[in-house]
Design an enzyme around this catalytic site. Sequence first.
Site, PDB file in Angstrom:
ATOM      1  N   GLU A 273     -28.883 -14.316 -30.350  1.00 22.94           N
ATOM      2  CA  GLU A 273     -29.436 -13.422 -29.333  1.00 22.94           C
ATOM      3  C   GLU A 273     -29.345 -14.195 -28.036  1.00 22.94           C
ATOM      4  O   GLU A 273     -30.019 -15.212 -27.863  1.00 22.94           O
ATOM      5  CB  GLU A 273     -30.874 -13.041 -29.692  1.00 22.94           C
ATOM      6  CG  GLU A 273     -31.507 -12.065 -28.724  1.00 22.94           C
ATOM      7  CD  GLU A 273     -32.417 -12.766 -27.753  1.00 22.94           C
ATOM      8  OE1 GLU A 273     -32.051 -12.802 -26.557  1.00 22.94           O
ATOM      9  OE2 GLU A 273     -33.462 -13.288 -28.155  1.00 22.94           O
ATOM     10  N   CYS A 312     -34.884 -13.191 -21.610  1.00 26.27           N
ATOM     11  CA  CYS A 312     -33.548 -12.699 -21.944  1.00 26.27           C
ATOM     12  C   CYS A 312     -33.457 -11.193 -21.777  1.00 26.27           C
ATOM     13  O   CYS A 312     -32.362 -10.642 -21.678  1.00 26.27           O
ATOM     14  CB  CYS A 312     -33.177 -13.106 -23.364  1.00 26.27           C
ATOM     15  SG  CYS A 312     -34.369 -12.573 -24.610  1.00 26.27           S
TER      16      CYS A 312
END
Length: 718
Positions: A273, A312
Amino acid sequence: MIEQTGTVERPGAIEPSPTGILPSYLRDEWWSPDTGDDATPVLDSSTGEVVTYLSTQGVDLAGAIAHARTVGQAGLGALTFHQRALLLKQFGIALTARKEELYELSKRAGATVRDSLNDIDGGIGVLFTYSSKGRRELPNTQVYLDGPVESLSKDGSFLGRHVYTRLPGVAVQINAFNFPMWGALEKFAPAFLAGVPTIVKPASPTAYVAEAWVRILVETGLLPAGSLQLVSGAVPGLFDHLGLGDLVGFTGSASTAERLRAQAAPGLRFTSETDSINASVLGPDAVPGTPEFDAYVTQLLVELTTKAGQKCTAIRRAIVPSDAVAPLVEALRQKIAERVVVGDPHAESVTMGPLVSPAQRDEVLRAVDALEAAGGRIVLGTTDAPDVTRADGSTGPAPDGAFVGPILIGFDGEAAALPDAVHDVEAFGPVASVLAYRTVEEAADLVGRGGGSLVTSIATSDPGVAATLLARTAAYNGRLLFLDRDDARTSTGHGAPVPHLVHGGPGRAGGGEELGGIRAVLHHMQRTAVQGSPAMLTALTGVWHQGAASRSDRHPFRKSLAELAIGDQLASPSRAVTLDDIETFANFTGDRFYAHMDEEAAAANPFFPGRVAHGYLLVSWAAGLFVDPDPGPVLANYGLENLRFMTPVSPDDEIRVVLTAKQITPRETDDYGEVRWDAVILNQRDEIVATYDVLTLVAKTAEGAAATGDPVPAEVGA
């Protein structure tokens, strides 16, 4: 020996090891190197003071991995899904009781209390969610069934189905610095529930927060041996020891992910990720003055300032109609002036802390320079070092802190001609770019130019706009959030993944997938097609299969869970269905559908020979045929599942029911459990009329059935 500084007395300090090095937790013991000669200092984000030192000189990674594969696998393998789920709940309770300590410690990494709600409370919430889902959605066994039974022979003697069993290795997680607790627990919880031990490798700048929550769990005494280990520092040669049956979950930069992926041995499951240039689209209908515009501005402020933009999932590209750019910038400017106080999180008035380190600050400023060089211009904020609120409440410069204020960068020109840099360069901090569009299709194209994102949010109340953006952008995103006046108050937010839904994204976002409820548990398991006889599949899965042995010694409703066995069965006598029965049911319920009341119309229907009995009449009668009415171990019926009507029943037909104990799930914390019964209604020709599952709650013992005074859950009906 590393010389200790006086900074360990600062609120939120950690207890150093004898060498001053942050310890690791390996093979169920705390471990530190004998020497700190190569130790790396970790600094307070606001002051530059030393918080701790990191070193793994002499660490035995091979031994830690072997310990997980043997001791950890044995400890977790002895537990069922429900038993592991209950432990997750206990872990969540333990962390909740001490979360104030974690809040205080996290301030040294630049996290405000609001930031900690995302990281600390968010991580605890993951534990509670997976505890609940594990007990509600998984069986109280060690094997998970996927999908229905597939009959592979005409006589039903050869069957097939898919099962999930846990992987035999270790789940290694390599985490980013921004969420040292949530980022680890969102990987740990599903791995633990699946029965796979975990080794946590936190990022260096916030490793001391990871050490703190691991220490709290260790101190509970509830961790199964080998189920959780922590490496506080570098992991040289890690991938040399990993292979088939192991997993690596990485969160961080795309470049690091590719470098690690190249080291992965064949068979090693590697998921990532990574950073992505997430977008947020302001719909053309969301003009200034609408609730959608206001919600969009508030959301953009939150994403710029929470964790100082070090997320993120943060908004990196604000995609807005061309005539809304100026109003948006002005509205955001006012919000920042009203709400944002940059400084040391130890000061109560501070709402936005520093970046995690001076190195991270410098990286963010370099990215801003790159965006300016590509044609961007700063329309809000500055790259100059800000005056900040210090821990004592005073205001002034903080040259040793990693502070950057919120920055918005504007780009002029047609959307299609915007430079690639705005879609490629990520300033991982309180920085976003604002991009103008003229049509919804143009906005969708801008979203896609990010190359794959974790999330895109869309502020619109126009279903047509929403449908267009869904169709054109979903393939580029792991998650889409549609923000409007109805959900603005309750929305969890653009940048907040929830454990119920998948987290990850295609392309630049890493191509991995985390969370998503039980999906994440299954990522730690292997799906296998299993073939065999009904008896063998029943023995392997703990679920009765049609054609396996059955037992009809006494009425199964008279048996407690201690007495009941898979395959216990009742075959009822038959009951005739008359036209009077059908009409009585129709008049009593009001269901006078023509197939039950009009012979000519029913006969014209391609599915019926004429007037037929109501399906729900047959199910009701079936209950009368199999229920034992006296008080006993069966406490309640709480539903039917998978009901299918197969053959119509005409007046003067007969029905009977065969009821078989299909699956037994004792509850770990109650005096009762759940029993799923296989119900088959047959006619006088032994044709299947209906099939379904009956769900009941049954006392664990006969004594418990007689003595129970506990209330039945509210969702259960008699």
